[in-house]
Scaffold this active site. Structure first.
Site, short mmCIF file in Angstrom:
data_model
loop_
_atom_site.label_atom_id
_atom_site.label_comp_id
_atom_site.label_asym_id
_atom_site.label_seq_id
_atom_site.Cartn_x
_atom_site.Cartn_y
_atom_site.Cartn_z
N LYS A 54 -0.54 5.95 -8.93
CA LYS A 54 -1.46 7.08 -9.18
C LYS A 54 -0.68 8.38 -9.19
O LYS A 54 -0.90 9.25 -10.05
CB LYS A 54 -2.58 7.08 -8.12
CG LYS A 54 -3.54 5.92 -8.31
CD LYS A 54 -4.42 5.62 -7.11
CE LYS A 54 -5.22 4.33 -7.37
NZ LYS A 54 -5.98 3.86 -6.22
N GLN A 98 -7.04 5.63 -0.15
CA GLN A 98 -6.76 4.27 -0.63
C GLN A 98 -7.43 3.25 0.30
O GLN A 98 -7.19 3.25 1.51
CB GLN A 98 -5.24 4.05 -0.69
CG GLN A 98 -4.85 2.73 -1.32
CD GLN A 98 -5.27 2.62 -2.80
OE1 GLN A 98 -5.10 3.54 -3.58
NE2 GLN A 98 -5.83 1.48 -3.18
N ASP A 121 -12.84 9.24 -6.64
CA ASP A 121 -13.04 7.79 -6.66
C ASP A 121 -14.53 7.45 -6.83
O ASP A 121 -14.88 6.31 -7.10
CB ASP A 121 -12.53 7.17 -5.35
CG ASP A 121 -11.43 6.15 -5.59
OD1 ASP A 121 -11.17 5.81 -6.76
OD2 ASP A 121 -10.83 5.69 -4.60
#
Ligand code: NDP
Length: 293
Positions: A54, A98, A121
């Site tokens: 990312k 994450q 996200d």
């Protein structure tokens, strides 16, 4: 019949190119570049690989990134302090924690704490809640399901009125994918480990999104002729011809399904590349929202 291949690698590259062009335009106009803050807790190798991919994507697209690598034994309060600081940091456009977090941490509370304007996200309860409600728009849609729908649309698959089956009901893929399809006026059936006669249900699907993490479980004769098949699964299958000893395959038996389906995504090279591309799109969007655009 051989299905038309939906090339996720190519489509993801097109998304990335358009994000990069927009970032260049913004920075040329004197606006700050979008910055993604990632939070990695612990030393899981797979999580570290995703976080570094990312960061690399941000760099390639002219965006900034900063990774907060925190010890596996961090306590809830200290982790929440990091999130609060990132929420308050005007230089940070998007925040990505994450997952999965180590089991002693309360994931729900962490996701809830992320400012909705920085939730790239799309997992905060407010964004998911808006996705689930008619007439409400989430600020961000979770990246993998967003990528699945984008692939269908780019391939020209008609979603409105279609019978769609989503195989899997996880918070990160199956459930938001089903909500997105409902929002696009498909008639949606969600299947899971307790579903009876899975093949019969899947045979009704004009659109199938498979996200269960079971090696090639969906067989060719489960697919309705002409259906669009989006395979989210990433599974390793032993393969002596590979140096690594394995290869990646999906949840769908590709060789069988491609003979029946109208459209199909390969694994790898289908949904996989879309996840990061959509994250980049969401991070750019976050920067625009923060500038009041
Ligand atoms: P989860 O393990 O969180 O969820 C799996 C879902 O599949 C559950 O709803 C489960 O049902 C259902 N399921 C499991 N086994 C069966 C079965 N035999 N029959 C019917 N349903 C079953 O997985 P994720 O959603 O996180 O991931 C799914 C797959 O997608 C994995 O292979 C993962 O690696 C991949 N993935 C790929 C991404 C990408 O970027 N391409 C991103 C994220 C995931 P129940 O709820 O009843 O337990």
């Amino acid at each position: 019949m051989t299905a038309q291949l939906i090339d996720g690698k190519l489509i993801a590259q097109q998304v990335r190119d358009s994000v990069a062009a927009e970032v260049t335009k913004r920075t040329a106009a004197g606006k700050p570049k979008p910055v993604l803050a990632t939070v990695l807790v612990g030393d899981r190798v797979d999580s570290a690989t995703y976080v570094s991919a990312k960061g690399k994507a941000c760099q390639e697209l002219g965006m900034g990134s900063v990774n907060h690598h925190l010890p596996a034994d961090i306590n809830q309060a200290d982790l929440e302090k990091v999130i609060s600081e990132l929420n308050a940091d005007v230089e940070v456009s998007g925040i990505l924690v994450q997952l999965p977090l180590p089991s002693h941490l309360n994931e729900e509370r962490v996701l809830q704490l992320i400012s909705i304007e920085k939730d790239v996200d799309g997992f905060s309860p407010i964004n998911i809640g808006r996705l689930a409600q008619k007439g409400r728009e989430p600020l961000f849609v979770p990246c993998t399901p967003f990528g699945c729908i984008y692939l269908l649309e780019q391939a020209g698959v008609k979603i409105e009125g279609a019978n769609a089956v989503v195989l899997g009901r996880s918070n990160i893929v199956g459930m938001p994918a089903a909500l997105l399809l409902i929002g696009k006026n498909a008639t949606v059936t969600v299947c899971h480990s307790r579903t009876k006669d899975l093949p019969a249900v899947i045979r009704q699907a004009d659109i199938l999104i498979a996200a269960i993490g079971r090696t090639e479980m969906v067989r060719g004769d489960w697919i309705k002729p002409g259906a669009a098949v989006i395979d989210v699964g990433i599974n390793s299958k032993p393969d002596a011809s590979k140096k690594s000893g394995y290869r990646l395959v999906g949840d769908v038996n590709f060789d069988e399904a491609r003979e029946v389906a109208g459209f199909i995504t390969p694994v790898p090279g289908g949904v996989g590349p879309m996840t990061i591309a959509m994250l980049m799109k969401n991070t750019l969007r976050a920067a625009q929202i923060q500038q009041g655009e």
